[in-house]
Design an enzyme around this catalytic site. Sequence first.
Site, PDB file in Angstrom:
ATOM      1  N   GLN A   1       4.232   0.776   2.230  1.00  0.00           N
ATOM      2  CA  GLN A   1       4.471  -0.461   2.948  1.00  0.00           C
ATOM      3  C   GLN A   1       5.644  -1.192   2.309  1.00  0.00           C
ATOM      4  O   GLN A   1       5.649  -1.445   1.100  1.00  0.00           O
ATOM      5  CB  GLN A   1       3.228  -1.342   2.914  1.00  0.00           C
ATOM      6  CG  GLN A   1       2.037  -0.782   3.672  1.00  0.00           C
ATOM      7  CD  GLN A   1       2.158  -1.024   5.161  1.00  0.00           C
ATOM      8  OE1 GLN A   1       1.774  -2.074   5.668  1.00  0.00           O
ATOM      9  NE2 GLN A   1       2.687  -0.047   5.878  1.00  0.00           N
TER      10      GLN A   1
ATOM     11  N   ASP B   1       0.796  -1.226   0.000  1.00  0.00           N
ATOM     12  CA  ASP B   1       0.000   0.000   0.000  1.00  0.00           C
ATOM     13  C   ASP B   1       0.836   1.288   0.000  1.00  0.00           C
ATOM     14  O   ASP B   1       1.781   1.416   0.783  1.00  0.00           O
ATOM     15  CB  ASP B   1      -0.888   0.067   1.240  1.00  0.00           C
ATOM     16  CG  ASP B   1      -1.695  -1.189   1.476  1.00  0.00           C
ATOM     17  OD1 ASP B   1      -1.581  -2.127   0.676  1.00  0.00           O
ATOM     18  OD2 ASP B   1      -2.428  -1.231   2.478  1.00  0.00           O
TER      19      ASP B   1
ATOM     20  N   SER C   1      -0.595   0.388   7.275  1.00  0.00           N
ATOM     21  CA  SER C   1      -0.871   1.567   6.464  1.00  0.00           C
ATOM     22  C   SER C   1      -1.487   2.716   7.254  1.00  0.00           C
ATOM     23  O   SER C   1      -2.107   2.518   8.301  1.00  0.00           O
ATOM     24  CB  SER C   1      -1.800   1.189   5.315  1.00  0.00           C
ATOM     25  OG  SER C   1      -1.168   0.279   4.460  1.00  0.00           O
TER      26      SER C   1
ATOM     27  N   ARG D   1      -7.964  -0.821  10.997  1.00  0.00           N
ATOM     28  CA  ARG D   1      -6.635  -0.377  10.570  1.00  0.00           C
ATOM     29  C   ARG D   1      -6.751   0.713   9.505  1.00  0.00           C
ATOM     30  O   ARG D   1      -7.819   1.012   9.009  1.00  0.00           O
ATOM     31  CB  ARG D   1      -5.828  -1.555  10.021  1.00  0.00           C
ATOM     32  CG  ARG D   1      -6.488  -2.321   8.891  1.00  0.00           C
ATOM     33  CD  ARG D   1      -5.678  -3.560   8.525  1.00  0.00           C
ATOM     34  NE  ARG D   1      -6.328  -4.348   7.504  1.00  0.00           N
ATOM     35  CZ  ARG D   1      -7.214  -5.321   7.764  1.00  0.00           C
ATOM     36  NH1 ARG D   1      -7.548  -5.589   9.016  1.00  0.00           N
ATOM     37  NH2 ARG D   1      -7.765  -6.011   6.778  1.00  0.00           N
TER      38      ARG D   1
END
Length: 736
Positions: free
Chosen positions: A326, A310, A369, A424
């Site tokens: 990421q 990501d 993320s 998240r």
Amino acid sequence: MISLPNSLHLRKQLIALLVVSFALHATELVQSQDTPEADLVIADFEGDSYGDWITQGDAFGTGPARGTLPGQMQVSGYEGSGLVNSFRGGDRATGTLTSPPFAVERDYLTFLIGGGGHANKTCMNLLVDGQVVQTITGENTQSGGSEALAPAFWNLSELAGQTVQLQIVDQATAGWGHINVDHLVQTDTKPNLPEWDRREKAFVVTDTYLVIPIENAGRGKGQIQLFADDKEVRRYDLTIATSAETTDWHAYFTIDAYQGQNARVVATKVTDEGFAAVRQSNSVPGEGEFYREPHRPQFHFTQKVGWINDPNGMVYHDGTWHFFFQHNPVSLPWGNMTWGHATSQDLLHWEQQPNKLFPKTMATGNCFSGGATVDKHNTSGWGENTLVAFLTDTGSGEAVTYSNDGGKTFQWYEGNPIVKHQGRDPKVIWYTYDDADTPLNEAAKELGGHWVMVVYDEHPEHGQNAAFYTSINLKDWTLQSHLPGYFECTELFELPIDSDQANSRWVVFAADAKYAIGSFDGKTFTPEHVGKHQVHWGNYYASQTFDNTPDGRRIQMGWLRINAPGPYNQHFSFPHELSLRTTEDGVRMFAQPIDEIEALRSNRHQLPPQDLTADEAISLPVGSDLLDVQCTIEIGTASSLELTVAGRTIRYDAKTQNLNETPLNPVDGKISVRVLADRSLTEIIGNEGRVFISGPGPARQPSTSITVTARGGTAKLLKLDAHELRSIWSDADGSR
């Protein structure tokens, strides 16, 4: 019976011959005993079915998997094309796979195994009379592991001649609730697996990098830790190569921030030769070939080494575009989630910076993320114009970090986590009040707005949803509302319709590239339509847009889930600008490559408007495989249209109205197609951005022409305009 001669001399000769004969026979016997018998393959799982193996439950399906299954991280380390893989439909599936009985005829059973490390739940068992006499699991129980299979073996010598069975078990339903097995072989040759151990060495930091030899083949992961002045600063799971011969590429940690400090590196599951190659250096082995590889994209940003997924923390700050992402810097599969970092002055030419947010030594878990913003008015107390980043710390919850030096270093907020929930990927924006808004409180009224966090959330009542929180100081957050039906990497932004700044809408966008248009009052998003719309198609996922852009543009980049052969893996899209436009279907989002791409253009090639005869290709000569091609065709009576660009065929089916299997209606009887052709990547933009299709492409190859063909009828070419593009990695015109 043989009668020996009376002569002593003859008797001695005969005895000598018998001794020699016996010695030769004994030697042959020993040699025959020392020569291993041929290996016996119990199962290699290369067929379409499991044969006589018995399956129970739904985890193993009806036959071997062909590598990685949908939704699974990249599986590696197996032999051939098939293996046992119980990730059927995800980790929730359970079951067993049991072999027919077989006799133990060799001293060892060798195999490849990976997946979950849950004792008795994700394992392979050796059964004698139905009882488990040997068992082994995969190695993974926590986020950040690898799907690589590793070689292992059992000593079967004490079971010689007995009848046994193998049972592969998946009875786990949570994370790493699956097992991978392949290539079961009986052998008399003891496997020559490396002698792994824990090793450490001390040194004073004098160089820029700590380089680490990496082996891609799965054999079980070890761990590396780096300490600077006795403080642990890096901890990663990885496979350190056993020798120079097994080294596939080199990972690196940037360590110049610790210049002059006493450092110590500790590694497990490492050989003497492999550990000796973990060393300081002012260069990374192989870096002279970075971006020269034939498969490496030349005008899309890619990381030097390791895995990415990501985009994160995309923000414009003090004249610099910051792109975080990421990153697994020490392996090609997913894991060890770190925030990588690149910067640019023009959104084209990127300079990769040292990684910024680290798992287990900065965060308590992995650094998942999140987004970034600029605290222009020091609402947080961390300083005016502070660069602030938000992430998911998998060990605690949503976390915030901040940088007072333009993104060079980040401070971890001591009050983390700032939000604790099941979810998240926080994205934070500033919401400015208009006349109809009611301020959160007096402080927010004085500021003229408040912060909004949109974050993926899992809730007993709302299910998978986008949750909206508010704050005035970036530290203390209040839950305001839920928007059901969203999953991962949600974000919120406002766009004008048809460039009319007085007529705008809010958009909620999620990882699957589906979005909704509606209104937002600072606390609650209200969609103005049923369901979701879509602009991105293909391998595009988990996008994010830049915050705080200087010109108000909404610029987006996404993760392209497309493999690369190394030393890096996965890709990012070319930056593209989003807009809302009125169509016959209502207001829809459009995506177009940013205008900055024009700075990469070199040679231009065009064809004049002309009629297309059925099934006769027309050709436009070009001299590069890096291309930006724009084509507009009046469909006429053609049943389909084909455009070939640098080894790719783009097809529009006039009957089904699909562009490369993506729905796209003609506009006034015409279809327009734009193609960005880069090495390993292809991005197709239909009807000025109504659809944006991302997919793979070929590696470097000669490209001499572009062709256009009308199939099954006539059409009219209105425009064919091709620009060769320069590489962003050199001054060359794409010849790298």
